[in-house]
Design a protein around this motif. Structure first.
Motif, PDB file in Angstrom:
ATOM      1  N   PHE A 449       0.781  -1.230   0.000  1.00 56.68           N
ATOM      2  CA  PHE A 449       0.000   0.000   0.000  1.00 56.68           C
ATOM      3  C   PHE A 449       0.814   1.281   0.000  1.00 56.68           C
ATOM      4  N   TYR A 469      15.563  20.135  10.723  1.00 55.04           N
ATOM      5  CA  TYR A 469      15.518  21.601  10.732  1.00 55.04           C
ATOM      6  C   TYR A 469      16.899  22.218  10.456  1.00 55.04           C
TER       7      TYR A 469
ATOM      8  N   ASP B  50      -6.238   0.993   4.617  1.00 57.75           N
ATOM      9  CA  ASP B  50      -5.042   0.353   5.162  1.00 57.75           C
ATOM     10  C   ASP B  50      -4.271   1.291   6.094  1.00 57.75           C
ATOM     11  N   ARG B  51      -3.366   0.670   6.833  1.00 55.81           N
ATOM     12  CA  ARG B  51      -2.609   1.407   7.845  1.00 55.81           C
ATOM     13  C   ARG B  51      -1.664   2.440   7.220  1.00 55.81           C
ATOM     14  N   VAL B  52      -1.099   2.085   6.087  1.00 55.96           N
ATOM     15  CA  VAL B  52      -0.144   2.987   5.430  1.00 55.96           C
ATOM     16  C   VAL B  52      -0.823   4.309   5.079  1.00 55.96           C
ATOM     17  N   TYR B 220       5.933  16.808  15.048  1.00 56.00           N
ATOM     18  CA  TYR B 220       5.831  16.879  13.591  1.00 56.00           C
ATOM     19  C   TYR B 220       7.131  17.354  12.955  1.00 56.00           C
ATOM     20  N   ILE B 221       7.405  16.835  11.757  1.00 53.07           N
ATOM     21  CA  ILE B 221       8.478  17.411  10.938  1.00 53.07           C
ATOM     22  C   ILE B 221       7.741  18.258   9.902  1.00 53.07           C
ATOM     23  N   LEU B 407      -1.791  11.310 -11.130  1.00 56.17           N
ATOM     24  CA  LEU B 407      -1.853  10.663  -9.809  1.00 56.17           C
ATOM     25  C   LEU B 407      -0.914  11.359  -8.833  1.00 56.17           C
ATOM     26  N   HIS B 414      -3.080  11.249  -3.674  1.00 55.40           N
ATOM     27  CA  HIS B 414      -3.145  10.502  -4.931  1.00 55.40           C
ATOM     28  C   HIS B 414      -4.574  10.509  -5.462  1.00 55.40           C
ATOM     29  N   LYS B 437      -1.215  -4.362  -8.427  1.00 59.74           N
ATOM     30  CA  LYS B 437      -0.738  -3.300  -7.537  1.00 59.74           C
ATOM     31  C   LYS B 437      -1.850  -2.294  -7.232  1.00 59.74           C
ATOM     32  N   TYR B 438      -2.516  -1.857  -8.282  1.00 55.73           N
ATOM     33  CA  TYR B 438      -3.488  -0.776  -8.094  1.00 55.73           C
ATOM     34  C   TYR B 438      -4.866  -1.286  -7.701  1.00 55.73           C
ATOM     35  N   ARG B 440      -5.567  -3.648  -5.768  1.00 54.34           N
ATOM     36  CA  ARG B 440      -5.586  -3.925  -4.328  1.00 54.34           C
ATOM     37  C   ARG B 440      -5.935  -2.669  -3.536  1.00 54.34           C
ATOM     38  N   LEU B 441      -5.468  -1.541  -4.014  1.00 51.92           N
ATOM     39  CA  LEU B 441      -5.806  -0.287  -3.339  1.00 51.92           C
ATOM     40  C   LEU B 441      -7.311  -0.041  -3.425  1.00 51.92           C
ATOM     41  N   LYS B 444      -9.391  -1.967  -1.122  1.00 51.72           N
ATOM     42  CA  LYS B 444      -9.388  -1.451   0.249  1.00 51.72           C
ATOM     43  C   LYS B 444     -10.158  -0.139   0.346  1.00 51.72           C
TER      44      LYS B 444
END
Lengths: 484, 620
Positions: A449, A469, B50-52, B220-221, B407, B414, B437-438, B440-441, B444
């Protein structure tokens, strides 16, 4: 065979004794399918749990991790096998050099099926604890969010080194470390406020690697083993697109040369042997002792007309960067004339005895060439061999040696043909390569995924010392102009 | 005379206004935004369970609200449902504003003020603003801030300090910058309290300032701007939108105003608690005033912010994707838009797909070669548009390249539309790896699960039976591999024809290209080279008319060679006579109208927009 039966019986006793009791089962005639696939691989003893999912029909699965007669634990799951980190770590640490067996059972409609064992070997050598890579969509021209990331191989935790969210969406690429050191890193930021960011000896700065006599700013960098010099290629690159996508994209250089940056004196210099109008020089690499420079070279020809004909040889030239002296002749190690193929990305093992490189039909950039494979050159005997144990039907490239020279990390499209994933292969003390495994992730679905490619994976011996940073600040600052 | 029921009347009027607003907003969204906004939002995102996917949000300031927003706005795939969701969100903002207003005292007499924010937000999604950056999550952020403040107002006074700080922190973790909105409301509230606490005010300011700084350092970054202002109008200077800014800033300003109003002698002391009621006349006048204000603002917005053109173009783009050719042609007919290029672009694709392009291509407005191909630019809609024509020409690799670029450069995340196209091109190429690949997305994705199952079935059938035709999928053209260049569309078509001289679609598009360029020499060259291979039952009208122009320029042999009909010759002669006699502009205009559906008029009078002269085709 007898040994196997004894161990299996022992494992079964364990199963019925201290683990989950399964009274009866049917034997499957084949091994269970799991994803990612780990069967037959060698893994470092300090690797994070190789979580996977069982791709067999069932409502419950039982997986037992057994080191022949010594130790074991089990995981019960409905599909994804999340291995307890503590048990995994203890098992691996205690059993270096041993084979581990996976006993997999699946239950469907209250009937259990047992699959023949899967095996992998716990190598006696550890691996560098981190890898660094760029995450980007495997696109053509466009990019959106991208960044350099690092992943702990011991815990599967990922963290950003720097992302383009901090640099106004610019492109960043070609990160390289000095001898796998997280304290010495160089990478490029393109576009607005672009430059080459250098993190070295606790200092982070941005340099402008484009001297007036160069065709473009520095591209593919490699650190000299001494840490003072960095060799860059400088390329005028474009890409073309195929209307029937066998290779999807063809990247080609209209010209290319090599230049060397002296980080102490802030100076760029070159030599005619690596900076010639008659030939293209690219993908540099230093020998382990720093006395030779390896690179790929091809005779200059008009592009894109001749893109299907250009083939690069692997050559090396003796040099002394301190004096700026180069030998007048280069030594051809892998000749494009002889192989009829093109060489890219030479990478030398830390002991200097092996060079692993990409070999493919033609061109300068192997990542979209499915025929591209990894080869190794013995620098002493000059013998070349295809790394069949490692290669796949897709492009395998951008490889990196671990600091102990036992592991090779590379990116491969073998999983789905489009997105590159990081794989690690083991080189044992007898010089044999072993089947690679994909870098494990907490979620076995991760690679299914994640819609990004893992570009240029590199081993590093720790977490990158410069913070995101600090790197952002360097990007915002004015670039230092080297003398040339 | 006092009206004992004045609060009830105001309440009824406020609810009535809410109902009117909801109905009006729904009609407005359905009629003006259905394709250009609602559908567009759904296609620029790709929610999967999904988790990702969740992780990519969880690392962003305000990521949880963004994730929730993406979850909800996936239902925008059904435009009516999407329109209802948008309407309800705006209505909810109004009700929360009303609730906060009511707690200030008798100022709910000015209930129209509570509608300022939702009405303004309704016009945020004006496509001509070209700001598609703001998503449902931005609205949800406001809802959360107002909801938290409404909750805060119900906390007993002695617990308000701890409650306020906890709510602030919770809100920051959910909706990032909107916590500042909450903090601003909280500070105003505290300032107007009788038992105000300066210590509390100082504490909340410290927490409000410190939380983003700590988040920046430890969680956060992200840029400092993001950790402070994510999900607010100041989130991205690049996508700054004044309407959204007005709506967002109006919230604390209105609250300040209500607090001030509630202190006016004429307001203070009125209401149910005191029993002092407004006179009936005052009630009626105020209700009317409120309704007039709301109605006036709505009418102003409708007049100034409705963009039928972009809605129409978006609808055409949607129908093209669906392959509803008759509908595309119908939508394009008689449209006299300022930007005529997309109309001719989509109609040309529809005509090519249903095989009527050379016969009918001058029965509608042609804008030049720019109406056949867009010029290449890394922009979401541009990539999709260019990909569409190559998809219909049966060149899946290029269609896939365009889809992949779309995309990636989709401004939200996306794009599901682009990913759907990659699934389709993978099916055309019989590329199992890419398909898996696609798909499967999509498997979900709650919205696309059924579609994915259907595609899987079709694909499996097409792999088993090479003759199986997947419904809706164009036929893959046969040609040899060549280096494709987006800047050289004519060269691409020629390369396709070179290796397969029977490719009728490529031929027709190439001929259309030459005709629209008015390059009759090249046109004739291709006619001579390929026309015979195409096995037309009869010479298509556009070709016939172009050949007549050539024939009357010393190439009379073409009349026989291509069997040009006497009827066409008669029409051409008649037109030429009319042109010869047309002595003034009016007469010329009249003859242009009479013969508007001929190539001759295009050739003689139209100044075409050439692909090479225009940077790119813009919808957004």
């Amino acid at each position: 065979m007898t040994k196997k039966i004894v161990y299996s019986l022992f494992a079964l006793i364990l199963l019925s004794g201290c683990g989950t009791k399964i009274d009866s089962w049917e034997s499957a005639g084949r091994q269970a399918k799991i994803f990612p696939e780990y069967e037959g691989t060698y893994i470092p003893w300090n690797i994070a749990p190789l979580n996977f999912k069982v791709l067999e029909d069932g409502d419950l699965y039982l997986v037992r991790f057994v080191v022949e007669g010594k130790d074991s634990f089990e995981v019960k799951t409905k599909g994804k096998v999340h291995i307890p980190a503590g048990k995994w770590k203890r098992l691996l640490e205690k059993n270096k050099g041993e084979k581990m067996a996976l006993h997999i059972f699946s239950r469907k409609e209250n009937k259990w099926t047992r699959y023949p064992e899967l095996h992998f070997t716990i190598a006696e050598d550890d691996v560098d604890p981190y890898i660094a890579y760029r995450l980007i969509e495997p696109g053509y021209n466009a990019w959106n969010e991208m960044g350099l990331y690092q992943l702990s191989l011991e815990s599967s935790k990922e963290s950003p080194i720097v992302t383009n969210a901090l640099t106004n969406g610019t492109c960043m690429n070609c990160h390289t470390f000095h001898k796998n050191s997280p304290g010495s890193m160089v990478f490029h930021i393109r576009g607005e406020k672009g430059g080459t960011v250098l993190s070295h000896n606790g200092e982070v700065r941005k340099i402008d690697t484009k001297a007036p006599w160069m065709i473009a700013a520095g591209v593919y960098p490699r650190w000299h083993p001494g840490g003072r010099y960095i060799v860059f290629s400088t390329n005028k690159t474009t890409q073309g697109f195929y209307s029937l996508n066998k290779n999807k994209i063809e990247v080609f250089d209209h010209c290319s040369d090599l230049v060397i940056y002296d980080s102490e004196e802030n100076r760029l210099f070159t030599d005619t042997i690596i900076h010639s109008e008659k030939s293209y020089e690219t993908f540099p690499e230093w020998s382990a002792d720093g006395k030779e420079l390896y690179f790929c070279s091809a005779p200059a020809m008009p592009m894109p007309d001749k893109f299907g004909e250009i083939r690069y040889s692997l050559v090396r030239v003796s040099c002394n960067p301190e004096t700026g002296e180069f030998a007048s002749r280069a030594d051809t190690l892998v000749s494009a004339w002889e192989t009829g193929k093109s060489v890219s990305l030479p990478r030398i093992s830390p002991d200097g005895k092996r060079v692993v490189f990409c070999l493919y039909d033609f061109g300068t950039f192997p990542i979209w060439h499915p025929e591209n494979d990894l080869y190794e050159l013995n620098t002493e005997t000059r013998e070349i061999r295809e790394m069949t144990e490692v290669n796949s039907g897709h492009s395998d490239s951008f490889h990196s040696w671990s600091s102990n020279g036992r592991w090779l990390l590379f990116s491969s499209r073998r999983m789905d043909g489009t997105y590159t994933r990081p794989y690690i292969s083991y080189l044992d003390s007898n010089g044999n390569w072993h089947k690679p495994f994909v870098v494990p992730q907490k979620d076995p679905d991760h690679y299914d995924f994640r819609m990004k490619s893992y570009n240029l994976p590199e081993f590093i011996t720790g977490k990158v010392t410069a913070t995101p940073y600090e790197l952002q600040k360097a990007w915002e600052s004015d670039a230092v102009k080297p003398e040339s | 005379m006092n009206s004992p029921n004045s609060p009830t009347l105001y309440k009824i009027a406020a609810w009535l206004a809410a109902a009117l607003f909801a109905a009006g907003a729904l009609i407005w969204i359905l009629s003006s935004y259905q394709y250009s906004i609602v559908k567009f939002i759904s296609e620029m995102q790709f929610f999967h369970t999904d988790r990702v996917y969740f992780q990519q949000f969880s690392i962003l300031p305000g990521g949880l609200t963004l994730y929730a927003g993406s979850f909800i706005s996936q239902f925008f795939h059904y435009p009516v449902t999407g329109s209802i969701i948008l309407t309800l969100t705006l209505l909810f903002i109004y009700l929360l504003m009303l609730d906060i207003m009511k707690q200030c005292g008798a100022i709910h007499r000015f209930f129209a003020l509570a509608m300022v924010v939702p009405v303004t937000l309704l016009f945020l999604y004006n496509p001509s603003n070209a700001v598609m950056y703001y998503r449902l999550a931005h609205f949800l952020g406001i809802v959360l801030a107002l909801g938290a403040f409404s909750l805060y107002l119900r906390i007993p006074s002695r617990f308000r300090m701890i409650g306020g700080i906890l709510l602030y922190l919770a809100l920051y973790s959910l909706a990032a910058g909107n916590a500042l909105l909450f903090a601003a409301l909280l500070c105003i509230n505290e300032l107007f309290r009788d038992e105000r606490s300066w210590l509390y005010l100082a504490a909340i300011l410290v927490v409000a300032a410190g939380t983003p700084l700590l988040a920046h350092r430890f969680i956060y970054i992200a840029t400092m701007n993001k950790v402070w202002w994510a999900l607010t109008p100041f989130d991205s200077p690049k996508f700054f939108n004044i309407i959204y800014c007005i709506a967002w800033c109006a919230i604390p300003i209105l609250y300040l105003l209500w607090q001030l109003l509630s202190r006016l002698p004429s307001v203070r002391g009125r209401g149910e608690k005191t029993g002092k009621m407004d006179r009936r006349g005052v009630v009626i006048a105020l209700v009317l005033c409120n309704l007039i204000v709301v109605g006036g603002v709505a009418l102003y917005g409708i007049k100034n912010y409705r963009n039928k053109e972009i809605e129409g173009i978006s609808q055409m783009a949607y129908e093209v994707e669906q392959g509803n050719w008759d509908r595309v042609i119908e939508l394009g007919e008689g449209k006299n838009y300022l930007n005529a290029v997309p109309i001719s672009y989509f109609t040309n694709i529809a005509r090519l797909a249903n095989g009527t392009l050379p016969e009918k291509m001058f029965t509608y407005r042609q804008t030049g070669t720019y109406g056949l191909f867009d010029s290449w630019a890394i922009r979401y809609s541009t990539c999709l548009f260019i990909g569409e024509i190559y998809y219909r020409l049966g060149v899946p690799a290029i269609a896939e390249q365009c889809a992949f670029e779309a995309l990636v450069c989709s401004p939200y995340e996306h794009s599901s539309k682009a990913a759907r196209r990659i699934v389709q091109t993978s099916m055309m190429r019989k590329d199992t790896e890419s398909f898996e690949k696609y798909i499967r997305l999509f498997e979900k994705s709650p919205i696309y699960r059924k579609w994915a199952a259907e595609q899987r079935l079709h694909f499996e059938k097409s792999l088993q039976d090479p003759g199986y035709k997947v419904p809706g999928l164009p036929e893959t053209a046969r040609f040899d591999n060549f280096m494709f260049a987006f800047g050289e569309q004519q060269h691409n078509l020629i390369s396709m024809l070179h290796s397969n001289p029977c490719n009728r679609k490529a031929f027709e598009y190439l001929m259309a290209f030459s005709l629209l360029r008015k390059d009759l020499t090249v046109f004739l060259e291709f006619m001579d080279q390929y026309y015979e291979n195409m096995n037309y039952e009869k010479l298509p009208r556009a070709f016939e008319e172009a050949l007549l122009i050539l024939a009357y320029n010393d190439m009379q042999e073409l009349l026989l060679k291509y069997e040009i009909s006497p009827e066409a010759i008669a029409r051409f002669n008649s037109l030429n006579n009319e042109i010869a006699q047309a002595s003034n502009a009016v007469l010329i205009r009249n003859l242009q109208k009479r013969h508007h559906d001929t190539y001759w008029i295009y050739y003689r009078y139209t100044k075409p927009m050439m692909l090479e002269n225009i940077p790119d085709l813009l919808v957004y």
